[in-house]
Design a protein around this motif. Structure first.
Motif, mmCIF file in Angstrom:
data_model
loop_
_atom_site.group_PDB
_atom_site.id
_atom_site.type_symbol
_atom_site.label_atom_id
_atom_site.label_comp_id
_atom_site.label_asym_id
_atom_site.label_seq_id
_atom_site.Cartn_x
_atom_site.Cartn_y
_atom_site.Cartn_z
ATOM 1 N N THR A 158 -7.376 6.846 -0.474
ATOM 2 C CA THR A 158 -8.097 7.795 0.166
ATOM 3 C C THR A 158 -7.168 9.484 0.408
ATOM 4 O O THR A 158 -7.136 10.041 -0.082
ATOM 5 N N SER A 159 -6.259 8.675 -0.234
ATOM 6 C CA SER A 159 -4.934 10.292 0.628
ATOM 7 C C SER A 159 -4.545 10.877 -0.934
ATOM 8 O O SER A 159 -4.069 12.172 -0.708
ATOM 9 N N ILE B 57 -0.766 7.487 2.121
ATOM 10 C CA ILE B 57 0.169 7.679 3.323
ATOM 11 C C ILE B 57 0.225 6.661 4.595
ATOM 12 O O ILE B 57 1.400 6.929 4.923
ATOM 13 N N THR B 58 -0.526 6.308 4.815
ATOM 14 C CA THR B 58 -0.034 5.011 5.709
ATOM 15 C C THR B 58 1.116 4.421 5.354
ATOM 16 O O THR B 58 2.451 3.706 6.064
ATOM 17 N N ARG C 256 -13.475 6.375 3.452
ATOM 18 C CA ARG C 256 -12.467 6.646 4.860
ATOM 19 C C ARG C 256 -12.663 5.164 4.483
ATOM 20 O O ARG C 256 -14.026 4.650 5.095
ATOM 21 N N GLU D 126 3.055 -0.645 -3.848
ATOM 22 C CA GLU D 126 2.052 -0.027 -5.006
ATOM 23 C C GLU D 126 0.409 -0.772 -5.971
ATOM 24 O O GLU D 126 1.143 -0.673 -7.324
ATOM 25 N N ARG D 127 -0.585 -1.245 -5.318
ATOM 26 C CA ARG D 127 -0.884 -1.420 -6.693
ATOM 27 C C ARG D 127 -1.742 -0.586 -8.372
ATOM 28 O O ARG D 127 -1.057 -1.263 -8.842
ATOM 29 N N LEU E 115 -6.630 18.746 4.957
ATOM 30 C CA LEU E 115 -6.574 19.703 6.213
ATOM 31 C C LEU E 115 -5.060 18.760 6.614
ATOM 32 O O LEU E 115 -5.340 17.511 6.637
ATOM 33 N N GLY F 157 0.775 -1.076 0.153
ATOM 34 C CA GLY F 157 -0.138 0.354 0.139
ATOM 35 C C GLY F 157 1.180 1.411 -0.218
ATOM 36 O O GLY F 157 1.866 1.750 0.818
ATOM 37 N N SER G 55 -9.838 15.832 2.274
ATOM 38 C CA SER G 55 -10.091 17.745 2.725
ATOM 39 C C SER G 55 -8.467 18.658 2.533
ATOM 40 O O SER G 55 -9.306 19.267 2.712
ATOM 41 N N ASP H 65 0.721 -5.520 -7.577
ATOM 42 C CA ASP H 65 -0.317 -6.117 -6.696
ATOM 43 C C ASP H 65 0.436 -7.439 -6.305
ATOM 44 O O ASP H 65 0.465 -7.685 -6.570
ATOM 45 N N ALA H 66 0.404 -6.973 -4.490
ATOM 46 C CA ALA H 66 0.227 -7.485 -3.806
ATOM 47 C C ALA H 66 -1.284 -8.732 -3.258
ATOM 48 O O ALA H 66 -2.300 -8.359 -3.217
ATOM 49 N N GLY I 146 -7.666 5.773 11.315
ATOM 50 C CA GLY I 146 -6.803 7.148 10.864
ATOM 51 C C GLY I 146 -7.276 7.735 10.391
ATOM 52 O O GLY I 146 -8.033 8.000 9.381
ATOM 53 N N LYS I 147 -6.021 9.000 9.714
ATOM 54 C CA LYS I 147 -6.156 10.194 9.487
ATOM 55 C C LYS I 147 -4.968 10.033 8.168
ATOM 56 O O LYS I 147 -3.539 10.389 8.834
ATOM 57 N N LEU I 148 -4.773 10.896 7.550
ATOM 58 C CA LEU I 148 -4.008 11.597 6.685
ATOM 59 C C LEU I 148 -2.626 12.220 7.990
ATOM 60 O O LEU I 148 -1.928 12.517 8.329
ATOM 61 N N THR I 149 -3.479 12.839 8.798
ATOM 62 C CA THR I 149 -2.605 14.095 9.538
ATOM 63 C C THR I 149 -1.655 13.093 11.131
ATOM 64 O O THR I 149 -0.514 13.404 11.373
HETATM 65 C C1 FAD Z 1 -13.552 13.372 1.769
HETATM 66 C C2 FAD Z 1 -12.333 12.129 2.845
HETATM 67 C C3 FAD Z 1 -11.582 13.818 3.897
HETATM 68 C C4 FAD Z 1 -10.798 13.079 4.660
HETATM 69 N N1 FAD Z 1 -10.254 14.703 4.691
HETATM 70 C C5 FAD Z 1 -8.972 14.290 6.086
HETATM 71 C C6 FAD Z 1 -8.120 15.570 6.173
HETATM 72 O O1 FAD Z 1 -8.841 16.616 6.148
HETATM 73 N N2 FAD Z 1 -6.955 15.604 6.913
HETATM 74 C C7 FAD Z 1 -6.423 14.085 7.903
HETATM 75 O O2 FAD Z 1 -5.577 14.107 7.879
HETATM 76 N N3 FAD Z 1 -6.921 12.873 7.149
HETATM 77 C C8 FAD Z 1 -8.556 13.456 6.137
HETATM 78 N N4 FAD Z 1 -9.230 11.801 5.748
HETATM 79 C C9 FAD Z 1 -8.551 10.364 6.046
HETATM 80 C C10 FAD Z 1 -7.866 10.044 5.400
HETATM 81 O O3 FAD Z 1 -7.493 10.454 4.125
HETATM 82 C C11 FAD Z 1 -7.152 9.171 5.369
HETATM 83 O O4 FAD Z 1 -7.372 8.425 6.477
HETATM 84 C C12 FAD Z 1 -5.541 8.208 4.462
HETATM 85 O O5 FAD Z 1 -5.377 9.157 3.553
HETATM 86 C C13 FAD Z 1 -5.751 7.285 4.498
HETATM 87 O O6 FAD Z 1 -4.319 6.424 3.902
HETATM 88 P P1 FAD Z 1 -4.181 5.130 3.552
HETATM 89 O O7 FAD Z 1 -2.671 5.867 3.093
HETATM 90 O O8 FAD Z 1 -4.347 4.378 4.879
HETATM 91 O O9 FAD Z 1 -4.889 4.134 2.705
HETATM 92 P P2 FAD Z 1 -4.605 5.189 1.143
HETATM 93 O O10 FAD Z 1 -4.341 6.180 1.278
HETATM 94 O O11 FAD Z 1 -6.097 4.235 0.597
HETATM 95 O O12 FAD Z 1 -3.886 3.878 0.618
HETATM 96 C C14 FAD Z 1 -4.235 2.958 0.112
HETATM 97 C C15 FAD Z 1 -3.025 1.862 -1.090
HETATM 98 O O13 FAD Z 1 -3.811 0.448 -0.257
HETATM 99 C C16 FAD Z 1 -3.179 0.103 -2.474
HETATM 100 N N5 FAD Z 1 -3.570 -0.767 -2.380
HETATM 101 C C17 FAD Z 1 -5.332 -1.406 -1.970
HETATM 102 N N6 FAD Z 1 -4.649 -2.814 -2.541
HETATM 103 C C18 FAD Z 1 -2.997 -3.296 -2.042
HETATM 104 C C19 FAD Z 1 -2.580 -4.442 -2.925
HETATM 105 N N7 FAD Z 1 -3.310 -5.747 -3.021
HETATM 106 N N8 FAD Z 1 -0.887 -4.237 -2.825
HETATM 107 C C20 FAD Z 1 -0.819 -3.176 -3.483
HETATM 108 N N9 FAD Z 1 -0.865 -2.093 -3.483
HETATM 109 C C21 FAD Z 1 -2.367 -1.915 -3.010
HETATM 110 C C22 FAD Z 1 -4.155 1.150 -2.538
HETATM 111 O O14 FAD Z 1 -4.420 1.085 -4.076
HETATM 112 C C23 FAD Z 1 -3.737 2.349 -2.145
HETATM 113 O O15 FAD Z 1 -2.951 3.348 -3.054
HETATM 114 C C24 FAD Z 1 -10.022 12.123 4.529
HETATM 115 C C25 FAD Z 1 -10.814 11.150 4.167
HETATM 116 C C26 FAD Z 1 -11.403 11.635 3.448
HETATM 117 C C27 FAD Z 1 -12.415 10.556 2.744
#
Ligand code: FAD
Length: 569
Positions: free
Chosen positions: A53-54, A25-26, A375, A45-46, A60, A22, A58, A232-233, A408-411
């Motif tokens: 979601t990242s 941001i996480t 989310r 990253e697939r 912020l 993945g 918003s 893709d994993a 969790g959150k982006l922050t």
């Molecule tokens: C509308 C909205 C507004 C938001 N606003 C804010 C904000 O203002 N401030 C804040 O702090 N947070 C905010 N958030 C929350 C924040 O955006 C998310 O918590 C964060 O981006 C999640 O990141 P992630 O890395 O966990 O997930 P993702 O960003 O979804 O990353 C997961 C990645 O895994 C990849 N993946 C999936 N399966 C596989 C696989 N089998 N093999 C390889 N890769 C794979 C996907 O392609 C994806 O890129 C918001 C969320 C939403 C939906």
């Protein structure tokens, strides 16, 4: 970032301590944290980095005033401290933003909001940093640690724009205060006709979410991480019942290969329950959030506004990259996860709230763009509305040893990464403390320190410094070498054609969508004006596409844009 082909070779040839699945941001955070503690790390990253979601938040970096209503105090406190740290670590990318809660007709600003803001102020103070004498300034003054000053008065003695900290100082927000109607209009010119009489002013921070991910990945790579997109994993590899890597699919060639690693971290956000037997994880409960983007001329804002949206809900109207960003909605979602469209209902809801508050008559045809994201909320099994579900992160360890970090959150990415890597360290009985609180993200630079290049519009320098920091030099060198790349991609916006070439060379951009939706944000900011063929031409030269491939890539982008609702009305 190293070239994708080189990364693929390294992935299949080496054994790693950790493979992170993945590239949002996480995952980026986990890779950085693990690499800086001495682990050898691979990240897969697939789709494209931040394509999930990242790229759809918003934007912020905030504590989340709204979560105070749910008494999620721990989460808000943690996020507020992270907010302050992010401004210190990436001052070019994470900026303080003034936010206003306006009041009208001589009414006192809402008391309950005032109570919430008082709590927000108190929780933002990092006592450890203050004690260490490192925490300084908001708007040129030392931060006030005590809460004995009444904020419900306008002192009117300073402007409302936060200054950037000077070298060696870190930003800490001023306490909230009441400002006059004139000051509200100065920050929110779009409200002029409604004649606000006062308002609360407070601060949060703003970023470009994708660039934050790419910057964190860049740092992870500096510490040895091998990152590749379009990988893709498919499933877990196991040895004696323990996770020992993943079977991977190269999304471009169709080849499968194994990535061997002693530890597997699943950071796949809303897809988290797909890589693992669902019985070992709580269910992810997806919730869709939609944003709309308006031209600055149609809704001019210099600060953000908290806008009531009915039923006690509020939305944000924020200045972002020269436009106005309005959102978000928050509704349970059951549709397709790979491409998420803004729904007509959500767009109508956001327009209705905007028009009611600002006294405008904006319609769908006025949108510069719109996007939606989902989310990764963790279902606790109860029927709470998604808006009330906690944004807390959770770490799960499967019987195979695979770790899943989600919610969790982006922050709060850094805290989520620390939680995960602390567990890896504990399992390995290593002595390896976390360092990410002291690792600068990218190299900040002032726009005026960049060399001027013939043909590059004056407003591009600020945008380049904000997006790349010191690496903006590379964009400008390319623009100087090939004059045609000094031009803007879309007339009137600062992004340069040189960035398209650089994205392919240095950031593993592989498609038109990678460039228009993520490396730049033009697909969101100028959805109806995208010069797709021109961008394809620059990419074709970088990626050796022949005429047939270029035509297929243009078609592929049209399909992606349609699936994402980009440019549709
Ligand atoms: C509308 C909205 C507004 C938001 N606003 C804010 C904000 O203002 N401030 C804040 O702090 N947070 C905010 N958030 C929350 C924040 O955006 C998310 O918590 C964060 O981006 C999640 O990141 P992630 O890395 O966990 O997930 P993702 O960003 O979804 O990353 C997961 C990645 O895994 C990849 N993946 C999936 N399966 C596989 C696989 N089998 N093999 C390889 N890769 C794979 C996907 O392609 C994806 O890129 C918001 C969320 C939403 C939906």
């Amino acid at each position: 970032m190293i070239e994708r082909a080189q990364a693929l070779h390294a992935l299949s040839e080496n054994e790693f301590d950790v493979v992170v699945v993945g590239g949002g941001i996480t995952g980026a955070g986990v890779a950085l944290d693990a690499a800086t503690r001495g682990f050898s790390v691979a990240l897969l990253e697939r789709a494209d980095f931040a394509a999930g979601t990242s790229s759809r938040s918003s934007k912020l970096v905030h504590g989340g005033l709204r979560y105070l209503q749910n008494f999620d105090l721990g989460l808000v406190r943690e996020a507020l401290l992270e907010r302050q740290l992010m401004v210190a670590l990436a001052p070019h990318l994470v900026h303080p933003l003034p936010l206003v809660v306006p009041a009208f007709d001589g009414a006192r600003p809402d008391r309950l909001m005032g109570v919430g803001l008082n709590l927000y102020d108190v929780m933002s103070v990092d006592r450890d940093r203050l004690r260490a004498g490192r925490s300084v300034i908001g708007r040129g003054k030392r931060a006030r640690a005590s809460s004995d000053r009444s904020n419900d008065r306008s002192n009117g003695e300073e402007g409302n724009r936060p200054t950037q900290p000077e070298e060696g100082e870190s930003w800490s927000p001023e306490r909230h205060r009441v400002i006059s109607g004139e000051e509200v209009i100065e920050l929110l010119p779009a409200l002029t006709a409604r004649e606000p009489t006062s308002g609360y002013l407070f601060y949060d921070c703003q970023t470009d979410d994708v660039r934050l991910v790419l910057t964190v990945l860049g740092e992870a790579e500096r510490f040895g991480t091998v990152c590749a997109n379009r990988v893709d994993a498919l499933r877990l590899l196991e040895h004696d019942g323990r996770a020992s890597g993943v079977r991977a699919l190269d999304g471009e060639s169709g080849d499968e290969f194994d990535v061997h690693a002693a530890n597997v971290v699943n950071a796949t956000g809303i897809w988290a329950d797909r890589l693992i037997d669902a019985s070992e994880l709580p269910r992810i409960r997806p919730s869709r959030g939609t944003h709309i983007i308006l031209r600055h001329e149609d809704l001019p804002l210099l600060g953000g506004a908290i806008v009531p949206a009915g039923d006690g809900r509020t939305i944000f109207a924020l200045p972002w990259l020269g436009r106005t960003l309005v959102g978000t909605t928050d509704r349970d979602y059951e549709g397709e996860l790979d491409h998420v469209r803004p729904s007509t209902d959500d767009v109508d809801y956001l327009l209705a709230a905007t028009n009611a508050f600002f006294g405008t008559a904006l319609a769908t045809r006025d949108l510069a763009g719109a996007y939606a994201g989902v989310r990764p909320l963790i279902s606790s099994g109860d029927p709470k509305k998604s808006v009330d579900i906690s944004r807390k992160a959770e770490l799960y360890e499967a019987s195979s040893g695979m770790l899943t970090i989600t919610g969790g959150k982006l922050t709060t990415w850094r805290r989520m990464a620390k939680l995960t890597v602390d567990r890896l360290v504990e399992r390995d009985s290593r002595d390896a403390p976390c360092h990410t609180h002291e690792i600068p993200l990218g190299q900040a630079i002032a726009a005026e320190d960049l060399p001027r290049v013939e043909g590059v519009p004056a407003e591009s320098y600020e945008a380049l410094a904000g997006r790349y920091g010191y690496a903006a030099h590379d964009v400008l060198a390319l623009a100087a070498e090939r004059g045609e790349l000094a031009q803007p991609i879309v007339a009137g916006l600062p992004d340069l054609l040189a960035e398209v070439a650089l994205a392919a060379r240095r950031e593993q951009a592989r498609s038109i969508g990678d460039v228009l939706l993520r490396r730049t944000r033009l697909g969101l900011l100028a959805a109806h004006e995208l010069p797709v063929e021109r961008v394809a031409g620059v990419l074709a030269r970088e990626l050796d596409w022949d005429a047939g491939r270029t035509a297929r890539e243009i078609e592929r982008f049209a399909a992606e844009a349609s699936a994402e609702g980009i440019g549709s009305e």
